[in-house]
Scaffold this active site. Structure first.
Site, PDB file in Angstrom:
ATOM      1  N   CYS A 136      -7.886  25.236 -22.465  1.00  0.00           N
ATOM      2  CA  CYS A 136      -7.659  26.480 -23.213  1.00  0.00           C
ATOM      3  C   CYS A 136      -8.587  27.580 -22.714  1.00  0.00           C
ATOM      4  O   CYS A 136      -9.793  27.568 -23.011  1.00  0.00           O
ATOM      5  CB  CYS A 136      -7.880  26.229 -24.708  1.00  0.00           C
ATOM      6  N   CYS A 139     -10.045  29.814 -25.519  1.00  0.00           N
ATOM      7  CA  CYS A 139     -11.098  29.154 -26.298  1.00  0.00           C
ATOM      8  C   CYS A 139     -12.406  29.055 -25.515  1.00  0.00           C
ATOM      9  O   CYS A 139     -13.477  29.255 -26.072  1.00  0.00           O
ATOM     10  CB  CYS A 139     -10.700  27.723 -26.687  1.00  0.00           C
ATOM     11  N   ASP A 140     -12.328  28.728 -24.224  1.00  0.00           N
ATOM     12  CA  ASP A 140     -13.535  28.323 -23.494  1.00  0.00           C
ATOM     13  C   ASP A 140     -13.944  29.248 -22.349  1.00  0.00           C
ATOM     14  O   ASP A 140     -15.032  29.090 -21.803  1.00  0.00           O
ATOM     15  CB  ASP A 140     -13.328  26.909 -22.905  1.00  0.00           C
TER      16      ASP A 140
END
Ligand code: NAP
Length: 320
Positions: A136, A139-140
């Protein structure tokens, strides 16, 4: 018991599920929308959506929030619960078992539970998940400022997410196992113009190598001649498709070799009263637009099913 009985239950609150809940609610059916996490599905992992009509560009979470508010405004009840099984009963009700709560029952069920990222299944992938291996970018990505990153995959997701990662990374190398991308031409052309993106074609990642803490390199094999090499990276993002969440039904429903449900033109599976919409369904493409279309059809067909009883399968293009 009656308070746990619904005319229509929708399992999964991504774009398909939210749209199905909207239409089922508008049809004045008592509608349950079950979701294990936050509503929005894959939208929550997507930074910018540029191909949803009416919004030239909107963030995934913003679209998710708008869709949720809209869906619930017509009366569908959103319950946070993880569904573990769905069983059609002889009395026409479908029993929906959830974790840590009593079961729910519904006359018709619309499956919209999306899918999980596909794993490469190579050494180091599991070991370094969360320590340099990610699925992701939204997300990261921010954890990898100034790093040289690798993206594995050649589809729409790989190219879109690789472009997103260039805002943090010093460089992003897309590693694809073939010489041609599967992604849409527009995305390929845009990626080729991005000065921070480079491409390693015909290359397979055989192992993700790390030190004690995190990923340091990838072991690559060049497909044409089998030559192996080490490719130093600060992290690797894997976008090689996904696996549909189709394991909830306790009875057989027809599916394709990859596990996606086969439906008729009304989104009904081979099990009467069980409909499927969005990413769990076998179809040409998996877009937000197709998910909302599926959700619409499924909800209208499920409404008909609830009102009129079992419907005959509808072939695409058939006139009834
Ligand atoms: P996808 O289209 O199935 O592409 C998966 C890619 O990963 C392919 O290039 C495939 O290679 C590669 N791959 C699969 N298994 C692999 C393995 N074991 N090792 C190395 N490479 C592997 O998946 P996706 O990109 O996640 O997209 C999924 C769906 O969402 C698609 O329908 C897509 O159109 C849609 N989507 C759309 C957008 C958009 O329109 N903006 C954005 C994201 C996703 P091969 O090509 O060799 O098979």
């Amino acid at each position: 018991m009656a308070d746990r009985q619904y005319e229509i239950a929708v399992v999964g609150a991504g774009p398909a599920g939210l749209t199905a809940a909207l239409y089922a609610g508008r049809a004045m059916k008592r509608t349950l929308l079950l979701e294990a996490g936050l509503p929005g599905g894959e939208l929550l992992n997507t930074e910018a959506i540029e191909d949803y009509p009416g919004f030239a560009s909107i963030t995934g979470p913003e679209l998710a929030s708008k869709m949720t508010e809209h869906a619930l405004s017509f009366g569908a009840e959103l319950v946070t619960a993880r569904v573990v099984s769905i069983t059609p009963q002889d009395d026409g009700w479908h029993r929906i078992e959830v974790e840590e709560q009593d079961p729910f029952f519904a006359r018709a069920v619309i499956l919209t539970a999306g899918g999980q990222p596909r794993k490469l299944g190579i050494p180091g992938e599991q070991e370094f998940a969360g320590r340099g291996v990610s699925y992701c970018a939204v997300c990261d990505g921010a954890f990898f400022r100034g790093e040289h990153l690798a993206v594995v995959g050649g589809g729409d997701a790989a190219l879109e997410e690789a472009a997103f990662l260039t805002r943090y990374a010093s460089k992003v190398t897309v590693i694809h196992r073939r010489g041609d991308f599967r992604a849409q031409t527009l995305l390929v052309e845009r990626a080729r113009q991005n000065p921070k993106l480079e491409f390693l074609m015909d290359s397979v990642v055989e192992e993700i190598v790390g030190d004690q803490n995190r990923v340091v390199s990838l072991r690559l094999r060049r497909v044409p001649d089998g030559m192996q090499s080490d490719f130093p990276v600060g992290g690797v993002f894997i976008f090689v498709g996904f696996i549909p969440n189709t394991g909830l039904l306790t009875v057989h429903a027809d599916h394709d070799p990859q596990g996606y449900y086969l439906t008729d033109a009304n989104m009904q599976t081979s099990v009467p009263g069980i409909f499927a919409a969005g990413d769990v369904r076998a179809q040409l493409t998996r877009q937000v637009t197709t998910a909302v279309g599926d959700g619409t059809t499924a909800a209208i067909a499920a409404t008909k099913y609830v009102e009129e009883g079992a419907a005959e399968p509808q072939l695409a293009g058939a006139i009834s």
